[in-house]
Design a protein around this motif. Sequence first.
Motif, mmCIF file in Angstrom:
data_model
loop_
_atom_site.group_PDB
_atom_site.id
_atom_site.type_symbol
_atom_site.label_atom_id
_atom_site.label_comp_id
_atom_site.label_asym_id
_atom_site.label_seq_id
_atom_site.Cartn_x
_atom_site.Cartn_y
_atom_site.Cartn_z
ATOM 1 N N SER A 149 -39.875 26.137 27.835
ATOM 2 C CA SER A 149 -39.766 27.283 28.238
ATOM 3 C C SER A 149 -39.596 27.377 29.009
ATOM 4 C CB SER A 149 -41.645 27.773 28.213
ATOM 5 O OG SER A 149 -41.985 27.679 27.112
ATOM 6 N N PRO A 150 -38.867 28.876 29.755
ATOM 7 C CA PRO A 150 -38.321 29.280 31.438
ATOM 8 C C PRO A 150 -39.239 29.081 32.347
ATOM 9 C CG PRO A 150 -38.346 31.223 29.938
ATOM 10 C CD PRO A 150 -39.343 29.925 29.093
ATOM 11 N N ILE A 151 -38.798 28.869 32.335
ATOM 12 C CA ILE A 151 -40.030 28.610 34.245
ATOM 13 C C ILE A 151 -38.930 29.299 35.272
ATOM 14 C CG2 ILE A 151 -41.013 26.550 36.275
ATOM 15 C CD1 ILE A 151 -40.081 24.393 34.074
ATOM 16 N N LEU A 152 -40.102 29.696 36.079
ATOM 17 C CA LEU A 152 -39.547 30.681 37.724
ATOM 18 C C LEU A 152 -40.508 29.830 38.313
ATOM 19 C CD1 LEU A 152 -37.919 32.781 38.649
ATOM 20 C CD2 LEU A 152 -39.678 34.148 37.991
ATOM 21 N N CYS A 153 -39.946 30.383 39.794
ATOM 22 C CA CYS A 153 -40.631 29.711 41.068
ATOM 23 C C CYS A 153 -40.218 30.692 42.563
ATOM 24 C CB CYS A 153 -40.107 28.834 41.683
ATOM 25 S SG CYS A 153 -40.275 26.744 40.387
ATOM 26 N N LEU B 80 -44.734 40.522 53.677
ATOM 27 C CA LEU B 80 -44.109 38.935 53.239
ATOM 28 C C LEU B 80 -42.307 39.880 53.265
ATOM 29 C CD1 LEU B 80 -43.284 37.593 50.543
ATOM 30 C CD2 LEU B 80 -43.336 39.274 49.284
ATOM 31 N N GLU B 81 -41.694 39.317 53.741
ATOM 32 C CA GLU B 81 -40.547 39.279 54.713
ATOM 33 C C GLU B 81 -38.776 38.615 53.227
ATOM 34 O OE1 GLU B 81 -41.783 38.684 59.204
ATOM 35 O OE2 GLU B 81 -40.691 37.032 58.202
ATOM 36 N N ALA B 82 -39.305 37.788 52.801
ATOM 37 C CA ALA B 82 -38.257 37.219 52.041
ATOM 38 C C ALA B 82 -38.712 36.488 51.074
ATOM 39 C CB ALA B 82 -37.456 36.707 53.001
ATOM 40 N N ILE B 83 -38.376 36.080 49.883
ATOM 41 C CA ILE B 83 -38.367 35.287 48.446
ATOM 42 C C ILE B 83 -37.251 34.381 47.758
ATOM 43 C CG2 ILE B 83 -39.389 35.720 46.150
ATOM 44 C CD1 ILE B 83 -40.279 38.904 46.310
ATOM 45 N N LEU B 84 -38.303 33.501 48.754
ATOM 46 C CA LEU B 84 -36.799 32.295 47.772
ATOM 47 C C LEU B 84 -37.376 31.894 46.418
ATOM 48 C CD1 LEU B 84 -35.118 29.926 48.689
ATOM 49 C CD2 LEU B 84 -36.981 28.633 49.394
ATOM 50 N N ILE B 85 -36.007 32.069 45.866
ATOM 51 C CA ILE B 85 -36.359 31.775 43.587
ATOM 52 C C ILE B 85 -35.694 30.914 42.930
ATOM 53 C CG2 ILE B 85 -35.971 33.192 41.918
ATOM 54 C CD1 ILE B 85 -35.559 35.801 44.587
ATOM 55 N N ILE B 86 -36.361 30.250 42.220
ATOM 56 C CA ILE B 86 -35.280 28.763 41.400
ATOM 57 C C ILE B 86 -35.993 29.398 40.329
ATOM 58 C CG2 ILE B 86 -36.859 27.645 41.887
ATOM 59 C CD1 ILE B 86 -34.256 25.415 41.960
ATOM 60 N N ALA B 87 -35.205 29.275 39.249
ATOM 61 C CA ALA B 87 -35.128 29.017 38.014
ATOM 62 C C ALA B 87 -35.069 28.232 36.867
ATOM 63 C CB ALA B 87 -35.341 30.234 36.885
ATOM 64 N N HIS B 88 -35.480 27.692 35.743
ATOM 65 C CA HIS B 88 -35.236 26.818 35.181
ATOM 66 C C HIS B 88 -35.094 26.521 34.028
ATOM 67 C CE1 HIS B 88 -34.463 22.516 33.883
ATOM 68 N NE2 HIS B 88 -35.075 22.692 33.445
ATOM 69 N N SER B 89 -34.331 25.872 32.454
ATOM 70 C CA SER B 89 -34.373 26.565 31.210
ATOM 71 C C SER B 89 -34.210 27.997 30.742
ATOM 72 C CB SER B 89 -35.668 25.824 30.714
ATOM 73 O OG SER B 89 -35.337 25.513 29.459
ATOM 74 N N THR B 90 -33.449 28.913 31.335
ATOM 75 C CA THR B 90 -33.768 30.000 31.315
ATOM 76 C C THR B 90 -32.359 30.482 30.113
ATOM 77 O OG1 THR B 90 -32.679 30.870 33.083
ATOM 78 C CG2 THR B 90 -34.950 30.851 33.065
ATOM 79 N N GLY B 91 -31.530 29.575 30.377
ATOM 80 C CA GLY B 91 -30.712 30.258 29.899
ATOM 81 C C GLY B 91 -29.745 31.211 29.924
ATOM 82 N N GLY B 92 -30.146 31.684 31.535
ATOM 83 C CA GLY B 92 -28.766 32.218 31.759
ATOM 84 C C GLY B 92 -29.214 32.552 33.501
ATOM 85 N N ARG B 93 -28.887 34.000 33.888
ATOM 86 C CA ARG B 93 -28.781 34.038 35.238
ATOM 87 C C ARG B 93 -30.278 34.721 35.543
ATOM 88 N NH1 ARG B 93 -23.935 32.621 37.700
ATOM 89 N NH2 ARG B 93 -24.516 34.496 39.565
ATOM 90 N N THR B 94 -31.127 34.732 36.836
ATOM 91 C CA THR B 94 -31.986 34.986 36.965
ATOM 92 C C THR B 94 -31.881 35.480 38.811
ATOM 93 O OG1 THR B 94 -33.683 33.220 36.647
ATOM 94 C CG2 THR B 94 -33.781 34.830 38.116
#
Length: 183
Positions: free
Chosen positions: A45-49, A81-95
């Motif tokens: 499953s895709p994971i987003l953090c 909220l001033e900024a968001i740090l993002i990382i994804a895993h197992s999505t098979g594409g680009r976030t």
Amino acid sequence: MTTILAFIGMVAAPVQADTEKPPPGISAEAWRARPAAPVFSASASPILCFSGHVQGIGWTAWDCNDGDWAYAGTENQSLSLEAILIIAHSTGGRTCAQAHSKDIGWGAFPCEDDGREFAVGTTGQSRQMEAFRFRHTTRWSCNNAHGQNYGWQKEGCVGPDQYRMAGTTGQSLRLEAATATIL
């Protein structure tokens, strides 16, 4: 950033180095102080953090969407909220994401592959985010925002390679929290 694989259990861990150049709008000090990227186990499953950079607090702990939505920010504290740090895993594409910041407007719209963290918004400038756009190149994505005077907006999702805006523009209302998921 380079992704390495530890062959015991095939766990993907992003490599972080203090010498990395911060993204546009993110101070070198804030980039060095960001939380260590989460370690991902093999997942179908895709994971987003998300990690949020909050006024007067700095970076918050990573929040990943284990059956829920990734979350950044605070509620009912009147903090920007001033900024968001993002990382994804197992999505098979680009976030991809983009921030609309006070007195700047829309910033860059970076996209990253799985396992590569990126940030949108600003740090060290006392600029509130007012809105953010979110998308994924191959999957449906959803986002939502909590802001000054309006609370949580209605959740919404868009198809692959479409973006959805959450928050407001042209109203000078601070974004206080943001959520998103990749389906």
